[in-house]
Design a protein around this motif. Sequence first.
Motif, PDB file in Angstrom:
ATOM      1  N   LYS A  10      -2.334 -13.354  -4.410  1.00  0.00           N
ATOM      2  CA  LYS A  10      -1.999 -12.482  -5.539  1.00  0.00           C
ATOM      3  C   LYS A  10      -0.484 -12.331  -5.662  1.00  0.00           C
ATOM      4  O   LYS A  10       0.064 -12.378  -6.766  1.00  0.00           O
ATOM      5  N   SER A  35      -1.430  -6.013   6.000  1.00  0.00           N
ATOM      6  CA  SER A  35      -2.697  -6.646   5.619  1.00  0.00           C
ATOM      7  C   SER A  35      -2.706  -8.118   6.040  1.00  0.00           C
ATOM      8  O   SER A  35      -1.718  -8.820   5.879  1.00  0.00           O
ATOM      9  N   ILE A  36      -3.831  -8.562   6.553  1.00  0.00           N
ATOM     10  CA  ILE A  36      -3.961  -9.980   6.882  1.00  0.00           C
ATOM     11  C   ILE A  36      -4.897 -10.666   5.887  1.00  0.00           C
ATOM     12  O   ILE A  36      -5.346 -11.778   6.105  1.00  0.00           O
ATOM     13  N   ASP A  37      -5.158 -10.006   4.790  1.00  0.00           N
ATOM     14  CA  ASP A  37      -6.027 -10.532   3.741  1.00  0.00           C
ATOM     15  C   ASP A  37      -5.278 -11.606   2.951  1.00  0.00           C
ATOM     16  O   ASP A  37      -4.263 -11.334   2.320  1.00  0.00           O
ATOM     17  N   HIS A  38      -5.767 -12.836   3.012  1.00  0.00           N
ATOM     18  CA  HIS A  38      -5.091 -13.945   2.340  1.00  0.00           C
ATOM     19  C   HIS A  38      -5.118 -13.808   0.819  1.00  0.00           C
ATOM     20  O   HIS A  38      -4.295 -14.404   0.132  1.00  0.00           O
ATOM     21  N   THR A  39      -6.039 -13.005   0.296  1.00  0.00           N
ATOM     22  CA  THR A  39      -6.051 -12.802  -1.158  1.00  0.00           C
ATOM     23  C   THR A  39      -4.808 -12.027  -1.588  1.00  0.00           C
ATOM     24  O   THR A  39      -4.328 -12.210  -2.703  1.00  0.00           O
ATOM     25  N   ASP A  40      -4.273 -11.181  -0.696  1.00  0.00           N
ATOM     26  CA  ASP A  40      -3.016 -10.478  -1.004  1.00  0.00           C
ATOM     27  C   ASP A  40      -1.879 -11.480  -1.173  1.00  0.00           C
ATOM     28  O   ASP A  40      -1.067 -11.372  -2.085  1.00  0.00           O
ATOM     29  N   GLN A  41      -1.813 -12.449  -0.285  1.00  0.00           N
ATOM     30  CA  GLN A  41      -0.765 -13.458  -0.360  1.00  0.00           C
ATOM     31  C   GLN A  41      -0.916 -14.293  -1.634  1.00  0.00           C
ATOM     32  O   GLN A  41       0.061 -14.562  -2.328  1.00  0.00           O
ATOM     33  N   THR A  74       3.567  -6.396   4.250  1.00  0.00           N
ATOM     34  CA  THR A  74       2.361  -5.612   4.456  1.00  0.00           C
ATOM     35  C   THR A  74       1.772  -5.877   5.839  1.00  0.00           C
ATOM     36  O   THR A  74       2.057  -6.902   6.447  1.00  0.00           O
ATOM     37  N   GLU A 122       4.444 -10.482   6.923  1.00  0.00           N
ATOM     38  CA  GLU A 122       3.556  -9.554   7.618  1.00  0.00           C
ATOM     39  C   GLU A 122       4.371  -8.597   8.480  1.00  0.00           C
ATOM     40  O   GLU A 122       5.332  -8.991   9.122  1.00  0.00           O
ATOM     41  N   ASN A 143       0.822  -1.211   0.000  1.00  0.00           N
ATOM     42  CA  ASN A 143       0.000   0.000   0.000  1.00  0.00           C
ATOM     43  C   ASN A 143       0.855   1.259   0.000  1.00  0.00           C
ATOM     44  O   ASN A 143       1.317   1.708   1.043  1.00  0.00           O
TER      45      ASN A 143
END
Length: 133
Positions: A99, A91-97, A89, A111, A61
Amino acid sequence: MNVEVLNVDDDKMVLFIHQKMMVNAQFCDSPKSFEDGYESLAYIEKEKNNNKHFIIFLDVNMPKLDGWAFLELLGNKGLSSYCYVFVITSSIDHTDQDKAETYPAVIGFVEKPLSIEKLKNLKTIEKLKPFFN
């Protein structure tokens, strides 16, 4: 083969802390920091050669050029083969990982906050072992 460590994050305090941790963990003596993805891409283009590689800690980000656009440009400019990227990041959004894993230069997802322990573990990744032995 030589390697250079780059931190790419828009937060000056994060860059400062990461630099100190990298030195303390004996991951790197003098990491370079960039607050802007465009500046770091220009640096890689200028400094790349067949014997030099870059380990990049990339924030996702960022305002000017986010981590995803950075990774796209890295590939489009033909620079991926010179780089080992850790997407870093809070972010704990698994979609980021998920991607992140679609980009060939990405070898890991870290993280925030970065820690000395995490850095020591990263040195054991198979692709990075030649740089730390």
